[in-house]
Enzyme design. Structure first.
Site, PDB file in Angstrom:
ATOM      1  N   LYS A   1       0.782  -1.119   0.019  1.00  0.00           N
ATOM      2  CA  LYS A   1       0.040   0.181  -0.191  1.00  0.00           C
ATOM      3  C   LYS A   1       0.818   1.390   0.134  1.00  0.00           C
ATOM      4  O   LYS A   1       0.695   2.153  -0.841  1.00  0.00           O
ATOM      5  CB  LYS A   1      -0.905  -0.058   1.191  1.00  0.00           C
ATOM      6  CG  LYS A   1      -1.340   1.418   1.555  1.00  0.00           C
ATOM      7  CD  LYS A   1      -2.036   1.478   3.160  1.00  0.00           C
ATOM      8  CE  LYS A   1      -2.334   2.562   3.780  1.00  0.00           C
ATOM      9  NZ  LYS A   1      -1.426   3.536   4.014  1.00  0.00           N
TER      10      LYS A   1
ATOM     11  N   ARG B   1      -9.116   0.577   3.390  1.00  0.00           N
ATOM     12  CA  ARG B   1      -8.057   1.474   2.791  1.00  0.00           C
ATOM     13  C   ARG B   1      -6.779   0.799   2.690  1.00  0.00           C
ATOM     14  O   ARG B   1      -6.026   1.325   1.397  1.00  0.00           O
ATOM     15  CB  ARG B   1      -7.849   2.696   3.815  1.00  0.00           C
ATOM     16  CG  ARG B   1      -8.964   3.461   4.136  1.00  0.00           C
ATOM     17  CD  ARG B   1      -8.530   4.850   4.990  1.00  0.00           C
ATOM     18  NE  ARG B   1      -7.392   5.585   4.445  1.00  0.00           N
ATOM     19  CZ  ARG B   1      -6.983   6.317   5.154  1.00  0.00           C
ATOM     20  NH1 ARG B   1      -7.185   6.706   6.245  1.00  0.00           N
ATOM     21  NH2 ARG B   1      -5.781   7.075   4.304  1.00  0.00           N
TER      22      ARG B   1
ATOM     23  N   CYS C   1      -5.158   9.027   8.452  1.00  0.00           N
ATOM     24  CA  CYS C   1      -5.376   8.075   9.653  1.00  0.00           C
ATOM     25  C   CYS C   1      -4.911   9.026  10.832  1.00  0.00           C
ATOM     26  O   CYS C   1      -3.894   9.430  10.622  1.00  0.00           O
ATOM     27  CB  CYS C   1      -4.765   6.913   9.847  1.00  0.00           C
ATOM     28  SG  CYS C   1      -5.506   5.530   9.004  1.00  0.00           S
TER      29      CYS C   1
ATOM     30  N   ARG D   1      -0.174  15.221  12.065  1.00  0.00           N
ATOM     31  CA  ARG D   1       0.810  14.813  11.157  1.00  0.00           C
ATOM     32  C   ARG D   1       1.311  16.103  10.053  1.00  0.00           C
ATOM     33  O   ARG D   1       0.739  16.234   9.252  1.00  0.00           O
ATOM     34  CB  ARG D   1      -0.094  13.699  10.202  1.00  0.00           C
ATOM     35  CG  ARG D   1      -0.689  12.453  11.009  1.00  0.00           C
ATOM     36  CD  ARG D   1      -1.308  11.659  10.249  1.00  0.00           C
ATOM     37  NE  ARG D   1      -0.488  10.803   9.441  1.00  0.00           N
ATOM     38  CZ  ARG D   1      -0.484   9.715   8.858  1.00  0.00           C
ATOM     39  NH1 ARG D   1      -1.777   9.113   8.908  1.00  0.00           N
ATOM     40  NH2 ARG D   1       0.267   8.912   8.037  1.00  0.00           N
TER      41      ARG D   1
HETATM   42  C1  EPZ Z   1       4.050   6.880   6.410  1.00  0.00           C
HETATM   43  O1  EPZ Z   1       3.322   8.129   6.860  1.00  0.00           O
HETATM   44  C2  EPZ Z   1       3.120   5.802   6.194  1.00  0.00           C
HETATM   45  N1  EPZ Z   1       1.869   6.310   5.593  1.00  0.00           N
HETATM   46  C3  EPZ Z   1       2.487   5.543   7.690  1.00  0.00           C
HETATM   47  O2  EPZ Z   1       1.572   4.455   7.487  1.00  0.00           O
HETATM   48  C4  EPZ Z   1       3.501   5.280   8.722  1.00  0.00           C
HETATM   49  O3  EPZ Z   1       3.121   4.947  10.041  1.00  0.00           O
HETATM   50  C5  EPZ Z   1       4.677   6.104   8.704  1.00  0.00           C
HETATM   51  O4  EPZ Z   1       4.998   6.669   7.481  1.00  0.00           O
HETATM   52  C6  EPZ Z   1       5.834   6.002   9.556  1.00  0.00           C
HETATM   53  O5  EPZ Z   1       6.489   4.851   8.717  1.00  0.00           O
HETATM   54  C7  EPZ Z   1       2.178   6.259   4.271  1.00  0.00           C
HETATM   55  O6  EPZ Z   1       3.084   5.795   3.692  1.00  0.00           O
HETATM   56  C8  EPZ Z   1       1.047   6.708   3.299  1.00  0.00           C
HETATM   57  P1  EPZ Z   1       6.350  10.060   8.443  1.00  0.00           P
HETATM   58  P2  EPZ Z   1       3.937   9.672   7.205  1.00  0.00           P
HETATM   59  O7  EPZ Z   1       6.529  11.463   7.611  1.00  0.00           O
HETATM   60  O8  EPZ Z   1       4.604   9.905   5.997  1.00  0.00           O
HETATM   61  C9  EPZ Z   1       6.922  13.159  11.854  1.00  0.00           C
HETATM   62  C10 EPZ Z   1      -0.294   2.900   7.447  1.00  0.00           C
HETATM   63  O9  EPZ Z   1      -0.509   2.630   8.587  1.00  0.00           O
HETATM   64  N2  EPZ Z   1       6.844  14.456  10.750  1.00  0.00           N
HETATM   65  O10 EPZ Z   1       7.473   9.092   8.190  1.00  0.00           O
HETATM   66  O11 EPZ Z   1       2.940  10.566   7.234  1.00  0.00           O
HETATM   67  C11 EPZ Z   1       5.536  12.772  12.175  1.00  0.00           C
HETATM   68  O12 EPZ Z   1       4.701  13.405  12.936  1.00  0.00           O
HETATM   69  C12 EPZ Z   1       0.211   4.449   7.846  1.00  0.00           C
HETATM   70  O13 EPZ Z   1      -0.048   2.714   6.422  1.00  0.00           O
HETATM   71  C13 EPZ Z   1       7.294  15.656  10.830  1.00  0.00           C
HETATM   72  O14 EPZ Z   1       7.618  15.985  12.040  1.00  0.00           O
HETATM   73  O15 EPZ Z   1       4.925   9.406   8.201  1.00  0.00           O
HETATM   74  C14 EPZ Z   1       6.003  11.484  12.830  1.00  0.00           C
HETATM   75  O16 EPZ Z   1       6.129  11.588  14.200  1.00  0.00           O
HETATM   76  C15 EPZ Z   1      -0.239   5.160   8.905  1.00  0.00           C
HETATM   77  N3  EPZ Z   1       7.388  16.627  10.135  1.00  0.00           N
HETATM   78  C16 EPZ Z   1       7.455  11.102  12.130  1.00  0.00           C
HETATM   79  O17 EPZ Z   1       7.903  12.396  11.625  1.00  0.00           O
HETATM   80  C17 EPZ Z   1       7.006  16.229   8.729  1.00  0.00           C
HETATM   81  O18 EPZ Z   1       7.030  16.949   7.861  1.00  0.00           O
HETATM   82  C18 EPZ Z   1       7.159  10.209  11.066  1.00  0.00           C
HETATM   83  O19 EPZ Z   1       6.214  10.587   9.940  1.00  0.00           O
HETATM   84  C19 EPZ Z   1       6.762  14.713   8.424  1.00  0.00           C
HETATM   85  C20 EPZ Z   1       6.936  13.911   9.647  1.00  0.00           C
END
Ligand code: EPZ
Length: 432
Positions: A22, A400, A117, A123
């Site tokens: 996904k 989803r 989510c 986020r």
């Molecule tokens: C991706 O989300 C995945 N979603 C999430 O999976 C997954 O939990 C996450 O990566 C971590 O592996 C998709 O790929 C569509 P991040 P993403 O940016 O990209 C902080 C699922 O269940 N952060 O790696 O949104 C953020 O708050 C979903 O399939 C910032 O601070 O996650 C978090 O604490 C749920 N600033 C951490 O980094 C930013 O600009 C990791 O977030 C971006 C992120």
């Protein structure tokens, strides 16, 4: 509206075929916007997030031909730049990848701030925007939209050190940099399998990206991307979810069509709990007959234990002998499922990003409500392991990210059915 009815208490036996990933698909489909030509993409999972993203591309003028259930030909040659509306963006986090894709194709993007989510924390996308600005884009956020504009119409390669390891920021910046002028070096990047998959997809369409899967990604911008064929990798988290179900229910299941290396962090944790796992080519044989041992989990960016497997392992730990501790270190909190598990008799105490789980002899079926994608999957795991009948509502979250989830569990002997419940108009249609 649909709900799942689950008769729990039986072990699982048989084999399950894992679908395309996904979190790779929801990035590769937006990335197709950058290609002036036909992208034939194979092993696309049939999930609602993909359906939504394909509709966003169609609204921008993409021509999409369905070859079979999991293969599409996407032609973005005549795509025109356009706004990605709030209605679409709020329903799918991955719509934010349209920012990098449209910036990379047209030098301009106007995309509503993403939804996705909500598991109890914000986020943010500050790292995404930091990357776009470093590449020379003017970025404004107003009225719920991100508006990014490359000076003189094309981004300029640059060096970017991410403040936080972020899957989304890594992918979005990689997309924008693929057609920027010159070299872009992105450091402190995420290394998940889907990061590598997106880089491989872009390279198969003519990009020049090196280092995906390591801490530093180097992108040498190209003028444009051409068409080609690409097959999406298997879904590490879907595979892990079925492994967790066998651990919770007992039994023996072969998880097929996977990349075993991607499963190492999940396999290691399950083996600590007493689950037997045997690697056989592109499959894993997963078996649990004896008691489950307690263990502790700390979620980390890849190759650490994936946060997207945390709720599913929590369901298993509810049945382990002893007290386990889960530390959620990727998200500020991700335990909204705990109250639902308590309705089934689980002993869970949550304090900010910590959950303390005292294993119990058995869980009992109950009426529970999915609150996000992976929590919903974890509820299926818990319900299949529980004694008695459970009803799971809000299953749209689950659909989803899990292709054909009812049939896949049924093929393993899981007694689960989807039932339509009266909607406003009062009519009921029987589902599978
Ligand atoms: C991706 O989300 C995945 N979603 C999430 O999976 C997954 O939990 C996450 O990566 C971590 O592996 C998709 O790929 C569509 P991040 P993403 O940016 O990209 C902080 C699922 O269940 N952060 O790696 O949104 C953020 O708050 C979903 O399939 C910032 O601070 O996650 C978090 O604490 C749920 N600033 C951490 O980094 C930013 O600009 C990791 O977030 C971006 C992120």
């Amino acid at each position: 509206m649909t709900k799942y009815i689950v008769e729990g208490g039986s072990p699982l036996f048989g084999e399950v075929h894992v679908s395309g990933a996904k979190n790779a698909a929801v990035a590769i489909i937006p990335a197709a916007v950058m290609v002036r030509g036909v992208c034939r993409i194979e092993n696309i999972p049939q999930i609602s997030d993909v359906t939504l993203l394909l509709s966003i591309l169609r609204d921008l003028g993409a021509r999409i031909r369905t070859i079979n259930a999991n293969t599409m030909e996407i032609d973005c040659s005549s795509v025109r730049n356009g706004q990605v509306p709030y209605e679409a963006a709020r329903r799918c986090r991955a719509s934010c990848y349209m920012m990098g894709a449209l910036l990379g194709r047209f030098g301009q993007a106007e995309v509503a701030l993403p939804g996705g989510c909500d598991f109890g924390g914000t986020r943010p996308i500050d790292q995404h925007l930091k990357g776009f600005k470093a590449l020379g884009a003017q970025v404004e956020v107003q009225s719920g939209f991100v508006n990014a504009q490359a000076k003189d119409g094309r981004l300029i390669g640059s060096s970017i050190f991410l403040d936080k390891v972020s899957v989304g920021a890594t992918i979005n910046i990689m997309l924008a940099a693929a057609t920027a002028e010159g070299l872009t070096v992105i450091e402190n990047v995420a290394k998940e399998p889907h990061i590598v998959d997106v880089a491989n997809f872009l390279n198969s369409m003519g990009a020049n990206i090196r280092g995906a899967g390591t801490d530093v990604i180097k992108v040498r911008g190209v003028e444009s991307l051409h068409g080609g064929t690409y097959s999406i990798i298997p879904d590490q988290i879907e595979a892990g979810t079925y492994m967790a179900a066998v651990a919770a229910c007992g039994g023996q299941v072969t998880i097929r069509d996977i990349i075993p290396k991607h499963m190492d962090c999940i396999s290691a944790k399950l083996q600590e709990m007493g689950v037997e796992i045997q690697e056989i080519e592109d499959s894993l044989l997963v078996r649990r007959v004896g008691p489950l041992n307690k263990t502790n989990i700390k979620t980390m960016p890849y190759p650490g234990f994936p946060t997207d497997m945390q709720p599913q392992l929590a369901a298993v730990l509810c049945l382990a002998q002893g007290t386990s501790i889960i530390t959620e270190s990727v998200w500020s909190s991700r335990f909204r499922y705990a109250d639902e598990f308590k309705r089934m008799g689980a002993q869970i105490q949550v304090n900010e990003n910590l959950a303390i789980i005292e294993g119990v002899e058995r869980l009992s079926g109950a009426k529970i409500e999915a609150c996000d994608l992976r929590a919903g999957a974890a509820m299926i795991v818990a319900a299949l392991a529980a004694q008695g009948t459970s009803e799971i509502t809000n299953v749209q979250y689950i659909e989803r990210g899990y292709e054909d989830v009812i049939n896949k569990f049924r093929l393993l002997g899981g007694r689960i059915a989807a039932v339509e419940i009266p909607d406003e108009s009062g009519d009921v249609r029987n589902a599978s």
